[in-house]
Design a protein around this motif. Structure first.
Motif, short mmCIF file in Angstrom:
data_model
loop_
_atom_site.label_atom_id
_atom_site.label_comp_id
_atom_site.label_asym_id
_atom_site.label_seq_id
_atom_site.Cartn_x
_atom_site.Cartn_y
_atom_site.Cartn_z
N LYS A 1036 -4.14 97.42 95.63
CA LYS A 1036 -3.90 97.35 97.07
C LYS A 1036 -2.75 98.25 97.49
CE LYS A 1036 -2.27 94.01 100.51
NZ LYS A 1036 -1.86 92.58 100.71
N TYR A 1037 -1.70 98.28 96.65
CA TYR A 1037 -0.52 99.07 97.00
C TYR A 1037 -0.49 100.41 96.26
CZ TYR A 1037 1.24 94.83 99.20
OH TYR A 1037 1.40 93.74 100.01
N HIS A 1038 -1.62 100.78 95.62
CA HIS A 1038 -1.76 102.08 94.95
C HIS A 1038 -0.68 102.28 93.88
CE1 HIS A 1038 -4.71 103.04 98.04
NE2 HIS A 1038 -3.80 102.72 98.97
N CYS A 1039 -0.38 101.28 93.12
CA CYS A 1039 0.56 101.38 91.99
C CYS A 1039 -0.26 101.69 90.74
CB CYS A 1039 1.35 100.08 91.83
SG CYS A 1039 2.35 99.66 93.26
N ASN A 1040 -0.57 102.97 90.55
CA ASN A 1040 -1.51 103.37 89.51
C ASN A 1040 -0.99 103.06 88.11
OD1 ASN A 1040 -3.35 104.27 91.38
ND2 ASN A 1040 -2.58 106.38 91.37
N GLU A 1041 0.29 103.27 87.86
CA GLU A 1041 0.82 103.05 86.51
C GLU A 1041 0.74 101.57 86.14
OE1 GLU A 1041 4.71 104.65 86.40
OE2 GLU A 1041 4.06 106.74 86.49
N ALA A 1042 1.12 100.73 87.06
CA ALA A 1042 1.01 99.29 86.80
C ALA A 1042 -0.45 98.87 86.64
CB ALA A 1042 1.67 98.50 87.93
N LYS A 1043 -1.31 99.44 87.47
CA LYS A 1043 -2.72 99.11 87.37
C LYS A 1043 -3.28 99.55 86.02
CE LYS A 1043 -7.19 100.25 89.45
NZ LYS A 1043 -7.86 101.08 90.49
N ALA A 1044 -2.84 100.74 85.56
CA ALA A 1044 -3.32 101.22 84.26
C ALA A 1044 -2.87 100.30 83.14
CB ALA A 1044 -2.79 102.65 84.02
N TYR A 1045 -1.64 99.81 83.23
CA TYR A 1045 -1.15 98.88 82.21
C TYR A 1045 -2.00 97.62 82.18
CZ TYR A 1045 1.71 95.26 80.09
OH TYR A 1045 2.15 94.20 79.33
N LEU A 1046 -2.35 97.10 83.38
CA LEU A 1046 -3.14 95.87 83.42
C LEU A 1046 -4.56 96.12 82.91
CD1 LEU A 1046 -1.91 94.56 86.89
CD2 LEU A 1046 -1.35 93.62 84.65
N LEU A 1047 -5.15 97.27 83.27
CA LEU A 1047 -6.49 97.57 82.78
C LEU A 1047 -6.50 97.74 81.27
CD1 LEU A 1047 -7.71 100.05 85.55
CD2 LEU A 1047 -8.52 97.72 85.16
N GLU A 1048 -5.46 98.38 80.75
CA GLU A 1048 -5.36 98.53 79.29
C GLU A 1048 -5.23 97.17 78.63
OE1 GLU A 1048 -2.56 100.77 75.94
OE2 GLU A 1048 -2.03 100.81 78.07
N LYS A 1049 -4.46 96.30 79.25
CA LYS A 1049 -4.31 94.94 78.72
C LYS A 1049 -5.63 94.18 78.76
CE LYS A 1049 -1.26 90.93 79.25
NZ LYS A 1049 -0.14 90.35 80.04
N LYS A 1050 -6.41 94.47 79.80
CA LYS A 1050 -7.71 93.83 79.94
C LYS A 1050 -8.72 94.37 78.92
CE LYS A 1050 -11.38 93.22 83.40
NZ LYS A 1050 -11.81 93.61 84.77
N GLY A 1051 -8.52 95.61 78.48
CA GLY A 1051 -9.44 96.25 77.55
C GLY A 1051 -10.25 97.35 78.18
#
Length: 1403
Positions: A1036-1051
């Protein structure tokens, strides 16, 4: 009566001892009678022909020695001008304060003219040769280089000449001398190894010894012991021999015994313990102790009753060329006298105290060592406390052993000291000595200095000199001759106080000695005064004269007062100084410091008269006042002094004279009031002098009321109460003595209040604290308070501030628990009105504190609480409001008080926590407080969100949802939530406040808005958010680095990679746009764009590094195609960015992008094959349509990588093969090695391995050497598996039990290296018929299976770490779960061995 230096330079030992016996000895100065120090003389027996006639000098008067007397040598002591010699200044570790102690000239060095003349005459006239050795006892013996020994008596007359040049040619030079204790025998040692003994009574040769030590070595030392039939010698081979002299049937013989062989370490110095006559019965003498110093250690041995080594002590590290030194001395320690050995090698002197224990053993105690900064080559005791040290620069140091002070330094360079280097190198016998001993011999001068009976004789090449300690008078006279009067007085005072060192000649008890020294000091003081008056500059500047006398007069005054001879000071010395006006002025001015320090309390009347006149004429009135208040009043002319002091406004002196001289404490007050009173009452401005006078008056009144004298001291105890009452009566007088009609009542209190209201009230407050138990004083206290109220209240002459000070004073007095003051009730209202005045901001805190003290004491029950609360609220006295609320249990209102008080607002959290935690408060009260806190939550968050979060965790767990919903400001909500959730990360707090994941997601949402830079850190540390919701928030807030970390954590690896890649592309687009925009701008705009481009380039590097780390983390679990999906898009992105900036002029940006592209290629080469990378590069439009030169750098880098990896592979293969071969070879060697049992019995049953001769019994021998019966091991259960197995693996019972059951069956049953490496079974018994009896059948079974523990452990010890094979195995399987962490336990999981070479950067 006076003697020349020559006639008294050498005193016989007997005359000295007789003198000591006649005169009384003070025990404090001399713990023991003066004794002989052990001689350091070397005497070596040498063969001489008895039939040769002794040589006699023809004329002893031909040599002129007038220019070689005792005054021809430079001395440097702490009092002389030469004390700054380099050797002295380099003493870094010596704690020596030159200003604190003056020692003067301690040592007397005199030329022995007679002996020196005879030595020179013998060399010139009869070719006796140069002197080589000297020894002193009752006589002095000098050896020469041509084998002669000259013996002189105490008058320096030549008594004997022993030997001849014929024997000298045969034996060589005299290398050592020794005289026995009764001066009847002398031993001479020679350079070629012979030893002779001579009778000193008739000069007859008694013995010639040639076989006492190995031939071909020179005699370095020969020493008599206390036993005249026993001596010791030391040769250039480093050996020490004991010589025992016998006479049987008129035949003299000598037996030799080796005490120490030079093959064990060369001894270069020996010193037997020679006992002085006064200590012949000392219990230590029966052991005949001998100290020996080799090149590495010190030994103390006993020759009797049998040879015994009592101590061995190695040296500390020192210069190999340093000369070892030894010297014995009987020293008093703790009321007992015992021998002490001083030894040194280099720059430190060590001391060993030798005692005999009751058990008969010798006990050696190490004492504090002496550290110098010079290389010592000679060491001698001169008395029981002082040593004389000679360094390698021929500087003589006199040292006091107890204090380790260097008393004097003396230069011996002109003596031309004789050195014994030729004998240490054994040049006469061919120089067959070790290199170490020859190196030490370069500075050896053992035979050149000899000490006896407090004297030291030293030998020069053409002269002999003697040293002894000067007596105390001589030391003073030396300083006086040099006109060093100050140093002489300092030294004399040290004699007087018993602090001087190396004192000689002071006898009798302490009082007699002090009287003698005192008389001498008086003589010096008179002489110093005459010298100062006569030697003063005749015509010069006044400053020069003053400087001259300022260096003299304080010294005279100081020592006269120390000697308590004030009559000498004021009568004789002052009468002489008064002749010079400058000296008189300096004298009078110097008295001030002694008077002020209370060292001089009485001055004669003439001097006091001159003192007053001088100080008055020179305007030194402050100094005069300081002197008067410290002098005895009886020595003053009171009328004259009071007149002078009053005229010059010396009020302290006036008060002092009236108090001490007439016990009048009121008259000074009256006089001071008469001066300051009219000015204060008339309202005139006060001058600086008036203010000083008023302050003095206040302090004087305070001192009188407190029982202290002014300005110093105390009032006599019998007058304290009387003076206090007199002062009270004086203060409450209705009128003064010279009152006029206009004078107000109570003029003294009026004056003090007008002068300084606050300070006067402080004086009264201090006084009232001390009158609680005095009824009369309490009456005065009430009377003074009434007068103060009468004078000040409703009086327009006093300002509101002054009246307020009075009310504050009264409030403090009324607040005391034991208050006895009575005050009208109306006054309380006035006090309350003043303290709570809202218009007066001055001293707000003090007024509030005063009122609070009144309320806390509870003595002001007259206050109306409602009115008091109203006034306190208007005056913003929140502590008063808190006090009243607490009294009514309105605790919720106290929260408002804290919030409104700016000084105590931060304390509200502690107050709420304590109230909610402590018992004693009802639930209703706590509920009201909780409601009040919830009402002010917004304000509390803004005040301190951290403390509020802690408060919520402890007391508001159920209201968290309410608090969050009521916080309208998102910024405050973010701060509160962050502190609240941060405190929940601990395990204890989590159970106290269970929070739902919605709170964490709310915090995540707020963090994306307010602090996005902290987002990744929060996601890493917190685990309480839901993954899907967190991904939606970051998207929502376009925080790509944080989003990438969460997606990596998700698999979702592709999704995470896409987000990071998009961030990289966005930053590359920004960089390209900035570079394009900077082309058309001006100079200033271009500079700004370049700065922005540099920042953007940094962000691109950061983003790229993050992506590379991402790829490294995830490539471990991906196949080749999936890896390409990660690395190739990243490579394409970087290549495309280079294409965009290729035409731009900014080379720095272009090089940066190229460097980052090469970094990507280097990193991906560890995961992607090189052909695939090259194909991808050639397919790219940037490189595909270009020339080969454009990709030359990339191709060459890949080829270098290939070459590097090929070399690495070959090297690794070789190492593995070498390791494998080495390991197998050692295993085979260990297995095939024969076993040798340590003993022939079983280590369990302890019986012989053949217990039964007629039975065959198997035994087992392990590689550790232990032997067991098979049956015994089976009973101890030392094997594994079934008993029926043919090769049962065994373990050594003794080794496994002593090492904690190592290799036991229960510890690691699956371990493959748990048994011994090799086992051999022996079967013993009888064989079939025809075989030899008692022949043992040996069956050897070698295995390489599990039973290899002992040898394998030894083998692993050779590695001292894991083998290269195991290291590389761990590298190849580092990602497996079984062996993770073996090689590099501290590395992260993403650690990889980088096999590629560093990238190449080319233009």
């Amino acid at each position: 009566m006076s003697q020349s230096p020559d006639s008294r330079s050498l005193l016989s030992a007997s005359s000295q001892l007789n003198l000591m016996e006649v005169e009384s000895i003070d025990d404090k100065e001399f713990d023991i009678p003066q004794v002989d120090t052990p001689p350091t003389l070397e005497s070596i027996l040498s063969q001489m022909e008895e039939e040769e006639d002794p040589f006699v000098l023809e004329d002893t008067c031909l040599l002129n020695t007038d220019n070689m007397d005792a005054q021809s040598y430079d001395t440097s002591s702490l009092a002389s001008s030469d004390s700054g010699d380099p050797a002295h200044l380099k003493r870094k570790r010596r704690t020596l304060d030159q200003n604190a102690a003056v020692h003067g000239s301690v040592l007397r060095l005199s030329l022995l003219k007679g002996i020196s003349a005879q030595i020179v005459a013998a060399a010139d006239k009869v070719d006796a040769g140069l002197p080589t050795a000297i020894a002193m006892s009752g006589v002095i013996a000098v050896g020469t280089s041509h084998g002669l020994a000259l013996v002189f008596d105490t008058n320096q007359a030549l008594r004997l000449c022993l030997g001849s040049k014929t024997t000298g040619a045969e034996f060589g030079a005299v290398s050592a001398l020794s005289i026995n204790h009764d001066c009847s025998r002398v031993l001479c040692g020679f350079a070629k190894g012979q030893i002779t003994m001579w009778d000193l009574a008739n000069g007859k040769l008694l013995r010639t010894i040639t076989d006492a030590h190995p031939p071909g070595t020179a005699i370095l030392h020969v020493k008599f012991t206390d036993d005249p039939t026993l001596a010791v010698c030391n040769d250039s081979g480093g050996s020490v021999f004991e010589l025992t002299f016998r006479r049987v049937m008129g035949m003299r013989s000598c037996d030799s015994r080796c005490l120490f062989s030079g093959s064990k370490g060369e001894v270069c110095c020996i010193e037997p313990l020679r006992t002085p006559p006064d200590f012949r019965d000392h219990p230590i003498t029966c052991y005949s102790l001998l100290a020996m110093a080799s090149l590495t250690k010190i030994l103390i041995i006993g020759l009797k009753p049998s040879l015994n080594v009592w101590m061995t002590l190695p040296y500390t590290k020192s210069d190999p060329s340093s000369v070892p030194q030894l010297a014995w001395q009987f020293v008093p320690v703790q009321k007992t006298v015992n021998p002490m050995l001083a030894f040194c090698k280099g720059d430190s002197v060590h001391f060993l105290l030798v005692k005999k224990e009751e058990t008969g053993t010798i006990h050696v105690i190490k004492q504090r060592q002496l550290q110098l900064s010079c290389d010592i080559i000679s060491l001698n005791w001169i008395n029981s406390c002082s040593l004389v040290l000679l360094d390698s620069h021929e500087k003589l140091h006199v040292v006091d052993r107890p204090t380790q002070d260097v008393l004097e330094t003396l230069d011996l360079e002109q003596v031309q000291l004789v050195y014994n280097s030729r004998h240490f190198k054994s040049l006469a016998t061919g120089g067959n000595v070790s290199q170490a001993l020859a190196l030490v011999g370069e500075k050896a001068c053992y035979q050149s200095l000899s000490s006896y009976a407090g004297q030291i004789v030293c030998l020069g090449t053409k002269s002999a000199h003697i040293m002894s300690l000067r007596n105390w008078k001589e030391r003073l006279d030396c300083l006086l001759k040099q006109e060093h009067f100050t140093e002489a007085l300092s030294l004399a005072w040290s004699f007087h106080e018993g602090t001087a060192k190396a004192v000689v000649g002071l006898h009798g008890d302490s009082q007699k000695r002090k009287a003698v020294i005192s008389d001498k000091m008086v003589e010096i003081l008179l002489h110093f005064t005459e010298y100062a008056v006569k030697k003063c500059p005749e015509q010069g500047k006044l400053q020069v004269l003053e400087q001259h006398f300022q260096e003299v007069v304080p010294v005279l005054v100081d020592y006269c007062l120390l000697l308590q001879k004030a009559d000498l000071l004021f009568n004789q010395l002052y009468s002489r100084l008064v002749e010079n006006m400058v000296a008189k002025g300096v004298f009078l001015e110097s008295l001030e410091s002694y008077i002020v320090a209370n060292r001089l309390g009485h001055i004669t009347t003439p001097v006091m008269k001159d003192l007053l006149a001088h100080y008055h004429d020179n305007g030194m009135m402050d100094s005069l006042e300081r002197c008067i208040v410290h002098l005895d009043v009886t020595s003053l002319d009171i009328q004259q002094v009071v007149q002078v002091c009053w005229n010059n406004q010396l009020y302290d002196a006036v008060i002092y004279i009236f108090n001490r001289g007439m016990n009048d404490y009121i008259t000074p007050m009256e006089k001071l009031f008469s001066v300051i009173g009219p000015r204060v009452r008339e309202g005139r401005s006060l001058t600086g002098d008036d203010v000083v006078m008023g302050n003095k008056l206040l302090v004087y009144i305070s001192c009188c009321l407190a029982g202290r004298a002014y300005p110093i001291g105390d009032i006599p105890e019998d007058l304290v109460v009387q003076v206090k009452y007199q002062v009270f009566e004086f203060l409450i007088r209705l009128h003064s003595g010279d009152s006029s009609q206009k004078e107000e009542v109570f003029p003294f209190i009026h004056t003090l209040l007008h002068f300084d209201t606050r300070e006067f009230l402080n004086v009264l407050a201090m006084t009232f604290d001390d009158v609680q138990n005095d009824k009369q004083a309490l009456e005065y206290q009430q009377r003074i308070v009434d007068i103060l109220l009468q004078v000040m209240v409703d009086n327009p002459d006093f300002t509101p501030s002054q009246v307020g000070g009075l009310f504050t004073f009264l409030a403090r007095q009324l607040a005391k628990p034991n208050n006895t003051l009575f005050v009208n009730r109306n006054l309380f209202d006035q006090v309350l009105e003043f303290l709570c005045c809202p218009d007066d901001d001055s001293r707000h805190t003090e007024r509030q504190q005063v009122l609070l003290e009144l309320l806390q004491v509870g003595g002001v029950v007259q206050f109306n609480e409602e009115r008091l609360f109203m006034l306190a609220e208007k005056a913003k006295f929140y502590q008063i409001c808190e006090f009243l609320y607490e009294k009514k249990h309105l605790y919720d209102r106290i929260v408002d008080c804290y919030l409104q008080d700016p000084l105590r607002k931060a304390e509200i959290f502690s107050y709420i926590h304590n109230l909610m935690s402590m018992p004693g408060y009802s639930s209703e009260e706590k509920l009201k407080v909780k409601e009040k806190v919830l009402q002010h939550m917004q304000e509390l968050v803004s005040l301190d969100p951290g403390k509020l979060a802690d408060l919520v965790v402890w007391h508001f767990t159920e209201e968290v949802q309410t608090i969050i919903s009521e916080l309208q400001d998102d910024s405050l909500l973010f701060q509160f939530l962050r502190c609240l959730l941060k405190s929940q990360e601990g395990s204890q707090a989590t159970s106290r406040l269970p929070l739902e994941s919605e709170f964490y997601e709310l915090l995540l949402d707020l963090m994306c808005r307010f602090e996005p830079q902290e987002l990744l850190k929060f996601l890493h540390t917190s685990q309480h958010y839901r993954l899907e919701e967190a991904i939606q928030i970051t998207e929502k807030y376009h925080c790509n680095e944080a989003k990438a970390y969460l997606l990596e954590k998700k698999g979702d690896i592709p999704g995470a990679f896409a987000g990071l890649l998009q961030t990289l592309k966005d930053r590359l687009d920004v960089l390209a746009a900035e570079m394009s925009g900077s082309i058309g701008g001006g100079v200033d705009g271009r500079d700004e764009e370049e700065a922005n481009g540099e920042f953007t380039l940094t962000t691109v590097k950061s983003s790229l590094n993050q992506m590379i780390l991402f790829c490294h983390r995830n490539c471990q679990n991906l196949d080749q195609e999936q890896r390409k999906d990660l690395w190739f898009p990243l490579l394409d992105t970087m290549m495309a960015s280079q294409k965009e900036v290729m035409g731009l002029s900014d080379k720095h940006i272009s090089d940066g992008l190229k460097e980052m592209t090469l970094k990507v290629l280097n990193c991906m080469s560890s995961f992607i094959s090189l052909p695939a990378i090259i194909q991808q590069i050639l397919q790219d439009p940037v490189y595909g349509r270009g020339k080969l030169a454009e990709i030359q750098g990339l191709i060459l880098g890949m080829l270098d990588t290939f070459t590097y990896e090929q070399t690495l592979l070959e090297t690794t293969t070789n190492l593995l093969n070498h390791d494998l071969h080495w390991s197998l070879a050692h295993l085979r060697s260990a297995v095939t090695k024969g076993l040798h049992p340590r003993q022939d019995c079983c280590n369990i049953c302890l019986q012989h391995y053949k217990r039964k001769q007629d039975a065959s019994e198997e035994i087992i021998v392990f590689s550790c050497g232990h032997l067991y019966h098979l049956q015994c091991l089976q009973q101890k259960d030392c094997g594994w598996g079934a008993a029926s197995e043919p090769q049962q693996p065994w373990r050594c019972y003794k080794c496994s039990s002593s090492h904690g059951g190592r290799g036991g069956a229960c510890s690691e049953p699956n371990r493959s290296r748990s048994a011994s490496l090799a086992q051999t079974r022996f079967s013993s018994g009888h064989h079939e018929k025809g075989t030899e009896t008692h022949r043992k059948k040996v069956v050897a079974v070698a295995t390489l299976d599990v039973q290899q523990e002992l040898s394998w452990d030894h083998l692993r010890g050779l590695y001292r770490g894991p083998s290269r094979l195991s290291i590389l195995s761990e590298v190849s399987h580092g990602h497996s779960s079984e062996k993770a962490g073996f090689l590099l336990p501290a590395q992260p999981e993403s650690f990889h061995l980088k096999l590629a070479p560093p990238p190449l950067f080319e233009e």
